[in-house]
Design an enzyme around this catalytic site. Structure first.
Site, PDB file in Angstrom:
ATOM      1  N   GLU A 102      87.398 106.705  82.505  1.00 19.93           N
ATOM      2  CA  GLU A 102      88.415 107.640  82.030  1.00 19.93           C
ATOM      3  C   GLU A 102      87.753 108.967  81.668  1.00 19.93           C
ATOM      4  OE1 GLU A 102      90.599 106.587  78.460  1.00 19.93           O
ATOM      5  OE2 GLU A 102      92.020 108.195  78.795  1.00 19.93           O
ATOM      6  N   GLY A 137      84.281 107.017  71.344  1.00 23.13           N
ATOM      7  CA  GLY A 137      84.267 105.859  70.452  1.00 23.13           C
ATOM      8  C   GLY A 137      84.246 104.542  71.203  1.00 23.13           C
ATOM      9  N   ALA A 138      85.177 104.388  72.127  1.00 25.78           N
ATOM     10  CA  ALA A 138      85.278 103.142  72.869  1.00 25.78           C
ATOM     11  C   ALA A 138      86.279 103.323  73.998  1.00 25.78           C
ATOM     12  CB  ALA A 138      85.730 101.999  71.968  1.00 25.78           C
ATOM     13  N   MET A 139      86.337 102.335  74.891  1.00 25.26           N
ATOM     14  CA  MET A 139      87.193 102.468  76.066  1.00 25.26           C
ATOM     15  C   MET A 139      87.905 101.168  76.372  1.00 25.26           C
ATOM     16  SD  MET A 139      88.345 104.439  78.350  1.00 25.26           S
ATOM     17  CE  MET A 139      89.576 103.830  79.487  1.00 25.26           C
ATOM     18  N   GLU A 140      89.199 101.305  76.641  1.00 24.19           N
ATOM     19  CA  GLU A 140      90.105 100.162  76.744  1.00 24.19           C
ATOM     20  C   GLU A 140      90.177  99.500  78.115  1.00 24.19           C
ATOM     21  OE1 GLU A 140      91.131 103.435  76.328  1.00 24.19           O
ATOM     22  OE2 GLU A 140      92.936 103.850  77.499  1.00 24.19           O
ATOM     23  N   ASN A 141      89.150  99.587  78.954  1.00 22.46           N
ATOM     24  CA  ASN A 141      89.181  98.976  80.286  1.00 22.46           C
ATOM     25  C   ASN A 141      89.811  97.580  80.232  1.00 22.46           C
ATOM     26  OD1 ASN A 141      87.237 101.138  81.043  1.00 22.46           O
ATOM     27  ND2 ASN A 141      85.894  99.912  79.746  1.00 22.46           N
ATOM     28  N   GLU A 154      91.584  99.765  70.716  1.00 24.34           N
ATOM     29  CA  GLU A 154      91.307  99.453  72.125  1.00 24.34           C
ATOM     30  C   GLU A 154      92.087  98.214  72.558  1.00 24.34           C
ATOM     31  OE1 GLU A 154      89.972 101.892  73.500  1.00 24.34           O
ATOM     32  OE2 GLU A 154      89.152 102.787  71.683  1.00 24.34           O
ATOM     33  N   GLU A 209      97.690 107.535  73.943  1.00 26.09           N
ATOM     34  CA  GLU A 209      96.808 107.722  72.791  1.00 26.09           C
ATOM     35  C   GLU A 209      97.570 107.903  71.477  1.00 26.09           C
ATOM     36  OE1 GLU A 209      94.001 106.801  72.953  1.00 26.09           O
ATOM     37  OE2 GLU A 209      93.409 106.975  75.041  1.00 26.09           O
TER      38      GLU A 209
HETATM   39  N1  PHE Z   1      90.638 106.094  75.953  1.00 27.92           N
HETATM   40  C1  PHE Z   1      89.635 106.005  74.930  1.00 27.92           C
HETATM   41  C2  PHE Z   1      90.365 105.629  73.653  1.00 27.92           C
HETATM   42  O1  PHE Z   1      90.888 106.414  72.957  1.00 27.92           O
HETATM   43  C3  PHE Z   1      88.869 107.245  74.681  1.00 27.92           C
HETATM   44  C4  PHE Z   1      87.963 107.688  75.759  1.00 27.92           C
HETATM   45  C5  PHE Z   1      88.289 108.752  76.550  1.00 27.92           C
HETATM   46  C6  PHE Z   1      86.763 107.049  75.969  1.00 27.92           C
HETATM   47  C7  PHE Z   1      87.461 109.203  77.536  1.00 27.92           C
HETATM   48  C8  PHE Z   1      85.921 107.488  76.936  1.00 27.92           C
HETATM   49  C9  PHE Z   1      86.255 108.581  77.720  1.00 27.92           C
HETATM   50  O2  PHE Z   1      90.541 104.542  73.336  1.00 27.92           O
HETATM   51 ZN    ZN Z   2      92.803 105.346  72.820  1.00 26.49          ZN
END
Ligand code: PHE
Ligand code: ZN
Length: 890
Positions: free
Chosen positions: A134, A274-278, A311, A333
C-alpha cells in the site's frame, strides 16, 4: 522511481479499469539480491466498459504499472513477446491491442530486495524478507493494474533456502508446502477473497513464533500466529492477547467475524509506517507488537492494543470492502480509526480515552488544518498519494463518523453499518456509498453533512449566552465561520452537532424550549443541537438563575469553540460538570488563557503574573482523585504547540516555553504538599499489570513527581533519582528519567548513560532515549543530536531511529527546532535531503514538520521559508518530498 508528473491525479477523472484481473498466480523465489517473481495474470476486458465499439475497433490499450522493474520475459497466452519490441519500460508495460476476450499474461521480473531502501515492494528487514504494497508498492514487484478497484484471487508460491527462511507466509490459507533439492523449500498460499494488489503480502525468514487459537462465534477455528525476532517471543504475549480481544469485540460490537483459517502477524524492525492490514498477514512495525514491563511503557501497551485492533478491524473495513480509488482512503482509514477508538474506549476508560484522542487530534490534525498542508478528508487531487496518510484522513475521518453517529443516533448508525457491510461486501466502494447507507437508515438527507468530507479547515464556533432573569430564559447564540484553506476560499456551513448542558446549582437543568428560538424534541431529549447554518439562537426556558453552559460535551464535533466563559464559570465546570470531557476542557481553557496572557507579558518585557485561582482549582482536583487516570489528564497543561496554535500568529516559541515553565513552577510550588502526598499514596504495590486502572495510577503519580520537580528541582531530582535507580517498570523508569532530563547537569547525564547501558540491547528502548534527548529544550540539543547521529545505535536506514531522534526533535522540541537563528530548520531540511535518496516516504513525513511555519513571528518565518526554498532548489527531489515542499511554500 516515478517520473514527477506536472499534473495531479484528480478524483473527477476516475474511470473504471478497461481490463480486469480475476486471478493472479505468483511464484516468488526469494534471494537476497536476485529474487525472481513469475506472475500469471488472468485478464479480461471489463464488461462495464462499453465495447466492442460499433466500428469494430480494437479495445483500449492495456497499460500495466511498474516502478523501477527489471523484466526478464513477458508472454501473452503462452507466446513470448519480443522484449525489444514490446512497449516495456521499468515503469510501464503496454499492450497496444490486447485480445478482447479472456487472456493470460505471464511476466517474470528480477528484484534486489537487499537494495530496496525505500521499504516499498519486496525488501529485507534484518535477514527476513517482507513486502509493503500500500498504496503503490506492488508495482515494484511486478507489472500490474496497481489500483484498488482491480480485485483478484491470489495463489502464491514462495520458495527460499530453508536455512535462511524456514518461515514462508503469504495471504490466505496454506495449501501445500514441501522440500526441494539443494536445501530449498516452498509453500503455497491461496487467498479465496478477491483483493486489490495493495493487500498482497509475503514474508520469508527465520523468526520466532507464538501461536494461539480463536474460535469465532459461528465456530470457525482460526490459527493465530505472531512472528518476531528469535528470543522476543515473550514480548509478543500482550499483542496476542489484544488480538483475541479485538476479534471477540468485533463480533459483538459490529457483528463481524473473521473469515480465514489463519491470521498471521509479522513484526519487522524496518517499516515506514505503523502496520499494514494485508489480508490474513498483517505486517507490523515491531514497535507496535513487542512489549514487556521492563521495555514498554503503559502508553506503548495502549498503542499496541490500538494498532493490533486497527489492523485486524481492517479485515472488514478496508479488505472485504475496499476503496474504489485512493481519494476514498478515509473510507477505510477514518472508519477503522473510529472502530479502534471505540474498541479502546470499551477496553479502558471511555472518558480518559476521549481526552487523549482529542489531545492527539488537536496536536496533529488541527495543526495540519491550520497550515499550508490542509486538505479535505476526501481530497480531490494529489501529486503523491503517499503524502495523504495524514491525521486529516485518519483522525478527522474518524471524527466525522463519530459526528454522524451523534447526529443520527446509535440505532440508525448500527443499521447503516449493517447495510454497508451487506451491500458493499466484496466491492471497492466510495465515501458516497458509505454515507448513503446512513441516509437510508436514518431517512435523513446527508448532503449538507457531506461537506465535512469536501471542505478542509477547522470551523470556529463562537457562542454567546444571555440570561434574562425576568423571563427566566437563557439564550445561547452560535455562529460558525471557516477560514480559507489551500484551494478553498469560501466555505458552506458545516452541520455541527453541539452536545450541551446547562448547569445549575444542583447539576444539569432540564432543557426546555418553545416558540421562537426553539429546538426539536429529539434535540432536547438527547441534549444535542445541530448548528447547520451560519447562525443559530436557542432560548431555554424555566431557568431559575444564570446557568453555566457546558458546550460541545464529549467534543461532539472537531471544531474550535470560543465561548467567553468567566473564570468562575470555568472553575464551576472543572469541579461540577457531569461531562468529564468538559471538566478537562475547562481546565485546559483556563490554563491556555493564563498562558496566552503570560506570553503577551513576556513579549512585552514583563514578568508573567500568576493566578492563584487556577492553582487552587488544580489543588481541589488533586484532592479528590477518585479516577487517577482522569486526574493525570486534568493536571497536564496544554503543550507548547497547543498554546502556539491558540495564539495562531506571530508565534514566539521561546516566550511560550518560558510562560509554560513559569506556570509549571507555580503549580509545583503552590501544590507541593498535595503533589508529594499523591506521589507517596500511589506507590506501586503488587505485580505489574498493563490495565488502564493501574496505568492511570502510574500516570498520576509520575505527573505529580514531574510537577513537584518543576517547583522544587533539588528535592524533585532526589525523588526522581531514587525512582530511577530502583526501576520496577519501564513506565516508572522512563518517567523518572524524563523528569531528570528537565534539569541540566551531571545528574541528568549520568542517568542518561545509565539508561543506555541498561537497555542497549533493545533498540525500541533506545528509541525512547533518543527521543527524550531530542526534546530537551536547550540550545545544546542540536549538537547533542548531531553527536547521537554518530552513535552506533543510530542509523539513517531505519525509520524508527530517524523518527525517534530527528522526528521527535522537529515535532516536539518547539524552542530548538524553531531556534531563532534558523539552525533547527537548516538541520532538518538538510537531513530530509540526505534521506530523500534512501527513503522518500520517511523524508517527506519529516519535512511535513514545517507545516506551521507560517504562524511564526517574522524572523523565524523567514528562516523557515529559506530552509524550504533551499530544499525546493535541490534537483531530483522525489515526488514525495517535492509535493510537500511545493505545498508548504504555496
Ligand atoms: N494502511 C495502514 C494502516 O493504517 C497504513 C499504511 C499505509 C502502512 C501505507 C504502510 C503504508 O493500517
Ligand atoms: Zn489503517
Amino acid at each position: 522511481m516515478r517520473a514527477d508528473s506536472a499534473e495531479p491525479v484528480r478524483l473527477k477523472d476516475y474511470r473504471v479499469p478497461d481490463y480486469l484481473i480475476d486471478k493472479v498466480e505468483l511464484n516468488v523465489k526469494l534471494h537476497p539480491t536476485a529474487a525472481r517473481v513469475a506472475s500469471r495474470l488472468f485478464l479480461r476486458p471489463n464488461p462495464q466498459v462499453l465495447r466492442p465499439n460499433p466500428q469494430g475497433r480494437p479495445g483500449a490499450a492495456l497499460v500495466l504499472d511498474g516502478d523501477g522493474l527489471n523484466a526478464l520475459s513477458v508472454a501473452l497466452d503462452g507466446v513470448e513477446l519480443d522484449l525489444a519490441t514490446a512497449s516495456l519500460t521499468p515503469d510501464q508495460l503496454t499492450l497496444a491491442n490486447p485480445p478482447q476476450r479472456d487472456f493470460t499474461l505471464e511476466i517474470e521480473t528480477e528484484l534486489n530486495p537487499s537494495a530496496n531502501s525505500r521499504l516499498m515492494g519486496l525488501y529485507r528487514s534484518g535477514s527476513a524478507y517482507c513486502t509493503q504494497c500500500e498504496p503503490e508498492g506492488f508495482r515494484r514487484i511486478t507489472y500490474f493494474l496497481d489500483r484498488p478497484d482491480v480485485l483478484s484471487v491470489y495463489t502464491v508460491r514462495v520458495e527460499a533456502e530453508r536455512a535462511q527462511a524456514p518461515l514462508l507466509l503469504s495471504n490466505g490459507n496454506l495449501v501445500e508446502r514441501g522440500e526441494m533439492d539443494g536445501g530449498r523449500h516452498y509453500a503455497i498460499w491461496r487467498d479465496p477473497f478477491p483483493k486489490p494488489c495493495y493487500l498482497f503480502a509475503l514474508v520469508g525468514g527465520d523468526l520466532g513464533s507464538v501461536h494461539d487459537e480463536f474460535i469465532t462465534k459461528s465456530g470457525r477455528r482460526v490459527q493465530l500466529g505472531i512472528h518476531v525476532e528469535h528470543g522476543k517471543e515473550p514480548q509478543a504475549a500482550y499483542a496476542m492477547d489484544a488480538l483475541k480481544r479485538a476479534m471477540a469485540w468485533d463480533e459483538t460490537a459490529f457483528s463481524r467475524e473473521y473469515d480465514l483459517d489463519v491470521f498471521n502477524i509479522v513484526a519487522v524492525s524496518d517499516f515506514n509506517m505503523g502496520a499494514m492490514e494485508n489480508k490474513g498477514l498483517n505486517i507490523f512495525n515491531d514497535k507496535y507488537v513487542l512489549a514487556s514491563p521492563a521495555t514498554a511503557t503503559d502508553a506503548d501497551y495502549a498503542h499496541i492494543e490500538a494498532v493490533i485492533a486497527h489492523e485486524y478491524f481492517h479485515n472488514w473495513t478496508g479488505n472485504r470492502i475496499t476503496c474504489r480509488d485512493w481519494f476514498q482512503l478515509c473510507l477505510k482509514e477514518g472508519l477503522t480509526v473510529f472502530r479502534d477508538h471505540e474498541f479502546s474506549s470499551d477496553m479502558r476508560s471511555r472518558a480518559v480515552h476521549r481526552i487523549s484522542d482529542v489531545r492527539a487530534l488537536r496536536a496533529a490534525q488541527f495543526a495540519e488544518d491550520a497550515g499550508p498542508l490542509a486538505h479535505s478528508v476526501r481530497p480531490e487531487a494529489y501529486y503523491e498519494i503517499n503524502n495523504f496518510y495524514t491525521a486529516t484522513i485518519y483522525e478527522k475521518g474518524a471524527e466525522v463518523i463519530r459526528m454522524l453517529k451523534v447526529l443520527i443516533g446509535d440505532e440508525a448508525f448500527a443499521t447503516g453499518m449493517d447495510l454497508y457491510f451487506r451491500r458493499y461486501d466484496g466491492t471497492a466502494a466510495t465515501v458516497e456509498d458509505f454515507i448513503s447507507c446512513f441516509a437510508e437508515a436514518s431517512s435523513r438527507d446527508l448532503a449538507a453533512f457531506f461537506r465535512w468530507y469536501r471542505q478542509s479547515g477547522t470551523p470556529l464556533v463562537e457562542a454567546e449566552g444571555a440570561y434574562d432573569p425576568e423571563a427566566r430564559t437563557f439564550t445561547l447564540e452560535f455562529r460558525q465561520s471557516s477560514k480559507p484553506t489551500p484551494g478553498q476560499g469560501v466555505k458552506e456551513p458545516f452541520v455541527i452537532p453541539i452536545a450541551l448542558g446547562l448547569i445549575g446549582r444542583d447539576g444539569d437543568l432540564p432543557l426546555k424550549t418553545g416558540g421562537e428560538n426553539g429546538a426539536s424534541e429529539a434535540e432536547l431529549a438527547r441534549g444535542v443541537f445541530e448548528l447547520a447554518e451560519e447562525r443559530r439562537k436557542i432560548t431555554f426556558h424555566d431557568i431559575p438563575a444564570r446557568p453555566v453552559p457546558s458546550i460541545l460535551r464529549g467534543f461532539s464535533a472537531p471544531v474550535r469553540l470560543d465561548y467567553p466563559a468567566s473564570e468562575a464559570d470555568l472553575i464551576a465546570l472543572i469541579s461540577r460538570d457531569g461531562d468529564s470531557f468538559n471538566r478537562w476542557q475547562a481546565a485546559q481553557t483556563y490554563a491556555s488563557r493564563l498562558l496566552m496572557r503570560s506570553v503577551a507579558e513576556i513579549d512585552g518585557g514583563r514578568n508573567p503574573t500568576q493566578d492563584a485561582g487556577f492553582v487552587d482549582a488544580l489543588g481541589t482536583v488533586l484532592h479528590d482523585s477518585a479516577d487517577p487516570a482522569f486526574t493525570a489528564q486534568m493536571i497536564a497543561l496544554p503543550s507548547e504547540a497547543d498554546i502556539a496554535r491558540d495564539i495562531g500568529k506571530d508565534v514566539d516559541p521561546d516566550a511560550i516555553h518560558a510562560a509554560r515553565d513559569a506556570l509549571r513552577r507555580a503549580i509545583g510550588r503552590g501544590l507541593a504538599e498535595a503533589l508529594l502526598s499523591v506521589y507517596a499514596r500511589l506507590a506501586e504495590n503488587g505485580p505489574y499489570s498493563p490495565d488502564a486502572e493501574a496505568a492511570g495510577r502510574r500516570a498520576l503519580r509520575n505527573a505529580a513527581l514531574d510537577l513537584y520537580c518543576a517547583g522544587d528541582p533539588f528535592e524533585g531530582a532526589r525523588l526522581a533519582t531514587r525512582q530511577f535507580e530502583t526501576p520496577d517498570t519501564m513506565t516508572n523508569e522512563f518517567a523518572a528519567l524524563s523528569t531528570l532530563a528537565q534539569t541540566p547537569g551531571e545528574a541528568r547525564e549520568t542517568a542518561l548513560e545509565t539508561f543506555y547501558r541498561r537497555h542497549q540491547t533493545e533498540p525500541l528502548v533506545i528509541d525512547k532515549w533518543f527521543a527524550l534527548q531530542a526534546a530537551i529544550p536547550e540550545p545544546d540539543t542540536l549538537d547533542r543530536i548531531k553527536r547521537l547521529m554518530g552513535h552506533s545505535a543510530f542509523s539513517l536506514n531505519n525509520p524508527n531511529r530517524v523518527r525517534s531522534l530527528i522526528g521527535a526533535f522537529a515535532a516536539t522540541n518547539q524552542t530548538q527546532f524553531n531556534a531563532a537563528d534558523g539552525s533547527g530548520y537548516e538541520f532538518v531540511a538538510s537531513l530530509v535531503l540526505d534521506l530523500d535518496e534512501k527513503n522518500p516516504q520517511v523524508a517527506a513525513r519529516l519535512l511535513a514538520a514545517f507545516k506551521s511555519w507560517r504562524s511564526l513571528e517574522t524572523g523565524r518565518r523567514r528562516r523557515a521559508e529559506a530552509a524550504l526554498r533551499r530544499a525546493k532548489a535541490r534537483e531530483n527531489l522525489s515526488a514525495d518530498v517535492k509535493d510537500i515542499v511545493d505545498r508548504s511554500l504555496a
